[in-house]
Write a protein that holds these residues in place. Structure first.
Motif, PDB file in Angstrom:
ATOM      1  N   GLU A  27       2.802 -10.522  55.573  1.00 43.63           N
ATOM      2  CA  GLU A  27       3.333 -11.872  55.248  1.00 43.63           C
ATOM      3  C   GLU A  27       4.134 -11.747  54.533  1.00 43.63           C
ATOM      4  O   GLU A  27       5.399 -12.892  54.843  1.00 43.63           O
ATOM      5  N   HIS A  28       3.243 -12.443  53.793  1.00 46.97           N
ATOM      6  CA  HIS A  28       4.352 -13.154  52.559  1.00 46.97           C
ATOM      7  C   HIS A  28       4.933 -11.950  51.308  1.00 46.97           C
ATOM      8  O   HIS A  28       5.959 -12.408  51.339  1.00 46.97           O
ATOM      9  N   ARG A  29       4.596 -10.855  51.675  1.00 51.13           N
ATOM     10  CA  ARG A  29       5.353  -9.597  51.201  1.00 51.13           C
ATOM     11  C   ARG A  29       6.847  -9.275  51.503  1.00 51.13           C
ATOM     12  O   ARG A  29       7.543  -9.522  50.597  1.00 51.13           O
TER      13      ARG A  29
ATOM     14  N   LEU B   9       8.106 -12.160  53.156  1.00 47.47           N
ATOM     15  CA  LEU B   9       8.971 -13.292  52.979  1.00 47.47           C
ATOM     16  C   LEU B   9       8.871 -14.648  54.387  1.00 47.47           C
ATOM     17  O   LEU B   9       9.883 -14.222  54.486  1.00 47.47           O
TER      18      LEU B   9
ATOM     19  N   HIS C  91       8.252 -16.708  56.976  1.00 45.93           N
ATOM     20  CA  HIS C  91       7.872 -18.103  56.432  1.00 45.93           C
ATOM     21  C   HIS C  91       7.438 -18.486  57.932  1.00 45.93           C
ATOM     22  O   HIS C  91       6.949 -19.804  58.101  1.00 45.93           O
TER      23      HIS C  91
ATOM     24  N   GLN D 171       4.398 -17.749  59.469  1.00 44.40           N
ATOM     25  CA  GLN D 171       2.977 -17.118  58.960  1.00 44.40           C
ATOM     26  C   GLN D 171       1.758 -17.424  60.193  1.00 44.40           C
ATOM     27  O   GLN D 171       0.877 -18.426  59.832  1.00 44.40           O
TER      28      GLN D 171
ATOM     29  N   ASP E 137      -1.819 -17.304  59.105  1.00 39.22           N
ATOM     30  CA  ASP E 137      -2.167 -18.299  58.251  1.00 39.22           C
ATOM     31  C   ASP E 137      -2.990 -18.908  59.287  1.00 39.22           C
ATOM     32  O   ASP E 137      -3.346 -20.257  58.809  1.00 39.22           O
TER      33      ASP E 137
ATOM     34  N   PHE F 150       4.245 -17.810  47.336  1.00 42.39           N
ATOM     35  CA  PHE F 150       3.088 -17.197  48.266  1.00 42.39           C
ATOM     36  C   PHE F 150       1.963 -16.981  47.769  1.00 42.39           C
ATOM     37  O   PHE F 150       1.281 -16.746  48.558  1.00 42.39           O
ATOM     38  N   GLU F 151       2.047 -16.043  46.614  1.00 36.18           N
ATOM     39  CA  GLU F 151       1.269 -15.314  45.446  1.00 36.18           C
ATOM     40  C   GLU F 151       0.278 -16.487  45.119  1.00 36.18           C
ATOM     41  O   GLU F 151      -0.761 -15.875  45.518  1.00 36.18           O
TER      42      GLU F 151
ATOM     43  N   ASN G 233      -1.622 -17.619  48.205  1.00 32.50           N
ATOM     44  CA  ASN G 233      -2.245 -16.001  48.670  1.00 32.50           C
ATOM     45  C   ASN G 233      -4.321 -16.023  48.147  1.00 32.50           C
ATOM     46  O   ASN G 233      -5.217 -15.851  48.147  1.00 32.50           O
TER      47      ASN G 233
END
Length: 254
Positions: A143-145, A147, A149, A151, A154, A199-200, A203
């Motif tokens: 989801e973060h790769r 982008l 929003h 999620q 999470d 985001f990084e 994670n």
């Protein structure tokens, strides 16, 4: 019989500021198409902090009253029609007392509750629990790769930790707090302020939480969750402090 006095509604300052500026817009003081005064000027005129003005501007943007554009300042929009679906400050199903709860206050509550949840989860984690948390982190990385929003992974990660406490009340409390991330004001916060770098960091912080839970390190899990949520709050606070520069409303340093 003594008549009861009406209750006085407690409202967050940023909501009062938003309503005041909205009143000026409605009166024609700031017609559609014009720019609002610079944030510093608004803060001075109203006798409030610039941070409160920034939150108010975001709330007005959510309501469709203004448009915040990088380099273009804050533009007044035509008043939304009743059927335009202008957003409230909280989901329609939420009690009204959520209306005045800002994103930073939600994070403060999460820091208190979820840090202890992580410590309890570290004491009760099973191999199956660890595998499920790993799966949530893998999904969240995707989801973060991309982008996203939105999620869901999470949410599942944090709810799973709450479930591992063995206390259904904790699950309900965390679910209610996470639900408020769907509020228009919080969503607009994320639109303005969430970045790939954030985001990084998220994670990495999630990995630290899971590693502590896997090691049955309750103090470490507590500290890792606090570090994660405090870093998120710090990033939102930093971004909020530079909001005027992003919007082009004020060139002075905060």
């Amino acid at each position: 019989m003594v008549q009861a006095l009406p209750q006085i509604e407690s409202r967050r300052l940023y909501r009062q500021i938003a309503e005041l500026i909205g009143g000026y817009i409605d009166s024609g003081h700031y017609p559609p198409g014009t720019l609002l005064p610079a944030e510093r000027e608004l803060a001075q005129q109203l006798g409030v902090s610039r941070a409160s003005v920034r939150e108010a501007l975001i709330a007005l943007e959510v309501e469709g009253r203004v448009s915040v554009k990088v380099g273009n300042g804050v533009t007044v929009l035509d008043a939304p029609r009743p059927d335009d679906g202008a957003a409230d400050a909280a989901p329609a199903s939420a009690p009204r007392y959520w209306d005045d709860v800002g994103p930073l206050e939600l994070l403060d509550a999460r820091i208190l509750i979820e840090s202890e949840n992580a410590a309890l989860a570290a004491r009760h984690a099973t191999a199956g629990d660890i595998a499920e948390l790993e799966a949530h982190l893998a999904a969240l990385a995707v989801e973060h790769r991309e982008l996203h929003h939105d999620q869901p992974a999470d949410r599942r990660f944090h709810l799973k930790i709450a479930e591992m406490t063995g206390n259904p009340a904790m699950v309900r409390m965390v679910a209610m707090l996470l639900d408020q991330r769907d509020s228009p004001v919080f969503a607009r916060f994320e639109d303005h302020f969430v970045t790939p770098r954030l985001f990084e960091d998220i994670n990495q912080n999630h990995r630290g939480i899971l590693d502590a839970i896997r090691a049955a390190d309750a103090p470490g899990a507590r500290a890792a969750m606090k570090r994660h949520l405090r870093a998120l709050k710090q990033e939102f606070t930093r971004a909020l402090s530079s909001f005027s520069a992003q919007a082009g409303a004020d060139d002075d340093a905060t």
